[in-house]
Motif scaffolding. Structure first.
Motif, PDB file in Angstrom:
ATOM      1  N   GLY A 203       0.776  -1.226   0.000  1.00 22.40           N
ATOM      2  CA  GLY A 203       0.000   0.000   0.000  1.00 22.40           C
ATOM      3  C   GLY A 203       0.810   1.280   0.000  1.00 22.40           C
ATOM      4  N   ALA A 204       2.102   1.207  -0.266  1.00 22.65           N
ATOM      5  CA  ALA A 204       2.941   2.405  -0.269  1.00 22.65           C
ATOM      6  C   ALA A 204       2.777   3.162  -1.589  1.00 22.65           C
ATOM      7  N   SER A 205       2.797   4.467  -1.510  1.00 25.86           N
ATOM      8  CA  SER A 205       2.719   5.302  -2.700  1.00 25.86           C
ATOM      9  C   SER A 205       4.118   5.533  -3.261  1.00 25.86           C
ATOM     10  N   HIS A 206       4.185   6.177  -4.429  1.00 25.68           N
ATOM     11  CA  HIS A 206       5.491   6.465  -5.029  1.00 25.68           C
ATOM     12  C   HIS A 206       6.301   7.397  -4.130  1.00 25.68           C
ATOM     13  N   ALA A 207       5.644   8.356  -3.499  1.00 20.79           N
ATOM     14  CA  ALA A 207       6.359   9.274  -2.606  1.00 20.79           C
ATOM     15  C   ALA A 207       6.928   8.530  -1.404  1.00 20.79           C
ATOM     16  N   GLN A 208       6.151   7.626  -0.832  1.00 23.94           N
ATOM     17  CA  GLN A 208       6.647   6.850   0.306  1.00 23.94           C
ATOM     18  C   GLN A 208       7.790   5.936  -0.092  1.00 23.94           C
ATOM     19  N   ILE A 209       7.688   5.324  -1.261  1.00 25.50           N
ATOM     20  CA  ILE A 209       8.778   4.469  -1.747  1.00 25.50           C
ATOM     21  C   ILE A 209      10.046   5.286  -1.951  1.00 25.50           C
ATOM     22  N   PHE A 210       9.889   6.472  -2.519  1.00 23.97           N
ATOM     23  CA  PHE A 210      11.055   7.306  -2.813  1.00 23.97           C
ATOM     24  C   PHE A 210      11.732   7.792  -1.535  1.00 23.97           C
ATOM     25  N   TRP A 211      10.953   8.320  -0.591  1.00 23.88           N
ATOM     26  CA  TRP A 211      11.532   8.946   0.593  1.00 23.88           C
ATOM     27  C   TRP A 211      11.995   7.935   1.643  1.00 23.88           C
ATOM     28  N   THR A 212      11.278   6.842   1.810  1.00 28.64           N
ATOM     29  CA  THR A 212      11.573   5.913   2.899  1.00 28.64           C
ATOM     30  C   THR A 212      12.396   4.708   2.485  1.00 28.64           C
ATOM     31  N   ILE A 213      12.413   4.364   1.207  1.00 28.41           N
ATOM     32  CA  ILE A 213      13.122   3.146   0.773  1.00 28.41           C
ATOM     33  C   ILE A 213      14.272   3.470  -0.163  1.00 28.41           C
ATOM     34  N   ILE A 214      13.953   4.099  -1.297  1.00 26.29           N
ATOM     35  CA  ILE A 214      14.957   4.289  -2.346  1.00 26.29           C
ATOM     36  C   ILE A 214      16.093   5.181  -1.875  1.00 26.29           C
ATOM     37  N   LEU A 215      15.778   6.300  -1.236  1.00 25.59           N
ATOM     38  CA  LEU A 215      16.835   7.230  -0.826  1.00 25.59           C
ATOM     39  C   LEU A 215      17.806   6.588   0.152  1.00 25.59           C
ATOM     40  N   ARG A 216      17.328   5.671   0.971  1.00 26.12           N
ATOM     41  CA  ARG A 216      18.229   4.993   1.902  1.00 26.12           C
ATOM     42  C   ARG A 216      19.140   4.009   1.180  1.00 26.12           C
ATOM     43  N   LEU A 217      18.623   3.399   0.127  1.00 25.41           N
ATOM     44  CA  LEU A 217      19.425   2.426  -0.609  1.00 25.41           C
ATOM     45  C   LEU A 217      20.469   3.079  -1.508  1.00 25.41           C
ATOM     46  N   VAL A 218      20.220   4.318  -1.911  1.00 25.63           N
ATOM     47  CA  VAL A 218      21.147   5.009  -2.816  1.00 25.63           C
ATOM     48  C   VAL A 218      21.933   6.081  -2.070  1.00 25.63           C
ATOM     49  N   ALA A 219      22.111   5.893  -0.762  1.00 24.72           N
ATOM     50  CA  ALA A 219      22.834   6.887   0.045  1.00 24.72           C
ATOM     51  C   ALA A 219      24.241   7.176  -0.476  1.00 24.72           C
ATOM     52  N   PRO A 220      25.014   6.185  -0.978  1.00 23.85           N
ATOM     53  CA  PRO A 220      26.355   6.513  -1.479  1.00 23.85           C
ATOM     54  C   PRO A 220      26.361   7.529  -2.607  1.00 23.85           C
ATOM     55  N   ILE A 221      25.473   7.379  -3.595  1.00 23.78           N
ATOM     56  CA  ILE A 221      25.469   8.329  -4.708  1.00 23.78           C
ATOM     57  C   ILE A 221      24.956   9.689  -4.257  1.00 23.78           C
ATOM     58  N   LEU A 222      24.060   9.722  -3.277  1.00 25.43           N
ATOM     59  CA  LEU A 222      23.598  11.006  -2.751  1.00 25.43           C
ATOM     60  C   LEU A 222      24.751  11.750  -2.075  1.00 25.43           C
ATOM     61  N   ALA A 223      25.573  11.010  -1.331  1.00 28.22           N
ATOM     62  CA  ALA A 223      26.722  11.631  -0.676  1.00 28.22           C
ATOM     63  C   ALA A 223      27.727  12.153  -1.693  1.00 28.22           C
ATOM     64  N   VAL A 224      27.956  11.382  -2.759  1.00 26.63           N
ATOM     65  CA  VAL A 224      28.912  11.802  -3.783  1.00 26.63           C
ATOM     66  C   VAL A 224      28.411  13.041  -4.519  1.00 26.63           C
ATOM     67  N   VAL A 225      27.143  13.043  -4.901  1.00 24.39           N
ATOM     68  CA  VAL A 225      26.582  14.199  -5.609  1.00 24.39           C
ATOM     69  C   VAL A 225      26.596  15.435  -4.717  1.00 24.39           C
ATOM     70  N   GLY A 226      26.230  15.266  -3.451  1.00 24.26           N
ATOM     71  CA  GLY A 226      26.288  16.402  -2.540  1.00 24.26           C
ATOM     72  C   GLY A 226      27.696  16.926  -2.359  1.00 24.26           C
TER      73      GLY A 226
END
Length: 304
Positions: A203-226
């Motif tokens: 029952g998760a929406s796209h926003a919930q998937i993006f903020w609670t799941i995907i962003l945690r899994l792609v933390a390395p690339i977020l750190a590099v881009v930042g």
């Protein structure tokens, strides 16, 4: 007669002679020794300018020629004089602008990369190709157009016009969106889609998937881009020099340039001291995010 020990080759599976001794003499210099020499020369080549700047910062004489004898005179006078100027305002401005730009770049690039990676819509591949082609032209080529646009916006929205730090942030965000989106897109593709499907079943929406799941899994690339966004805007000069005009709104790069613009009367000691202090935030950021850098830059190349 004793025979040399053998071991199985990993590639062919055949028994080969095992040489347990490390190479010595001429062979050691030919295979390993020259690498040490290249490494030492490279370290000296990179460290000498840093030592020279640090020596100039600790030299109260205030001249670069007086710093040729490294660390002949050591004093904190230049650092004391530094905080009697507008250096503190410039440092705060740079940290605020770079931090906001880095956070905005991560959020905007992550949202765009998630859309390109997970959604299927008309013009998707054409949009990705367009983003890649646009990044072939550096942002500074449009510096005249940027200035004219901000000059026109100043009459309507003064907060986004010339001499506005928010306007400068918006320019940075627009220039970095394409390349960061393309970089994140490859990393987002490495995350299995089954995770999204399982979350949708719950029952998760796209926003919930993006903020609670995907962003945690792609933390390395977020750190590099930042990190790349912070470092790129921290030392950027041309656009900041064009947009910002008031002394109290300048960044470190533009402010320190004002001191060095007059070569004969420039306070080189204070300039060197400012350069040393300006490098501290970048060094700390690299040390804090170093565990993410390698994985963030390489994992996205596995699956594009």
């Amino acid at each position: 007669m004793a025979t040399a020990p053998t071991q199985l080759s990993r590639s062919t599976g055949e028994a080969v002679e095992y040489r347990g001794d490390a190479p010595k003499g001429a062979r050691w210099w030919r295979e390993i020794g020259w690498r040490h020499i290249v490494g030492v020369v490279t370290i000296i080549y990179c460290a000498l300018p840093l030592l020279y700047v640090l020596s100039a910062a600790l030299n109260p004489g205030g001249t670069l020629t007086g710093s040729n004898d490294l660390f002949k005179t050591i004093s904190l006078e230049n650092f004391q004089r530094l905080f009697e100027t507008d250096f503190g305002y410039w440092a705060v401005n740079s940290l605020v602008i770079c931090t906001v730009t880095a956070i905005g770049t991560v959020l905007m690039g992550g949202a765009a990369a998630y859309a390109f990676s997970r959604f299927r819509f008309r013009g998707r591949h054409a949009s990705l190709t367009t983003l890649l082609l646009i990044q072939m032209f550096p942002q500074m080529l449009a510096v005249v157009a940027i200035f004219l646009v901000l000059l026109s916006l100043k009459d309507v929205f003064p907060i986004l016009g010339v001499n506005s730090q928010i306007g400068l942030i918006m320019v940075y965000l627009g220039g970095a969106l394409g390349v960061n989106t393309f970089l994140m897109y490859g990393f987002f593709n490495t995350v299995p889609r089954e995770i999204d499907e399982a979350a949708k079943i719950d029952g998760a929406s796209h926003a919930q998937i993006f903020w609670t799941i995907i962003l945690r899994l792609v933390a390395p690339i977020l750190a590099v881009v930042g990190l790349l966004s912070f470092v790129g805007t921290y030392g950027e000069f041309i656009i900041a020099k064009t947009v910002l005009q008031s002394t109290e709104k300048l960044t470190l790069a533009v402010g320190l340039y004002q001191w060095a613009s007059d070569e004969r009367n420039a306070p080189w000691g204070q300039f060197a001291a400012g350069a040393v202090l300006s490098a501290i935030p970048v060094i700390l950021l690299f040390l804090f995010l170093q565990k993410y850098i390698v994985s963030g830059l390489t994992a996205g190349s596995v699956k594009g």
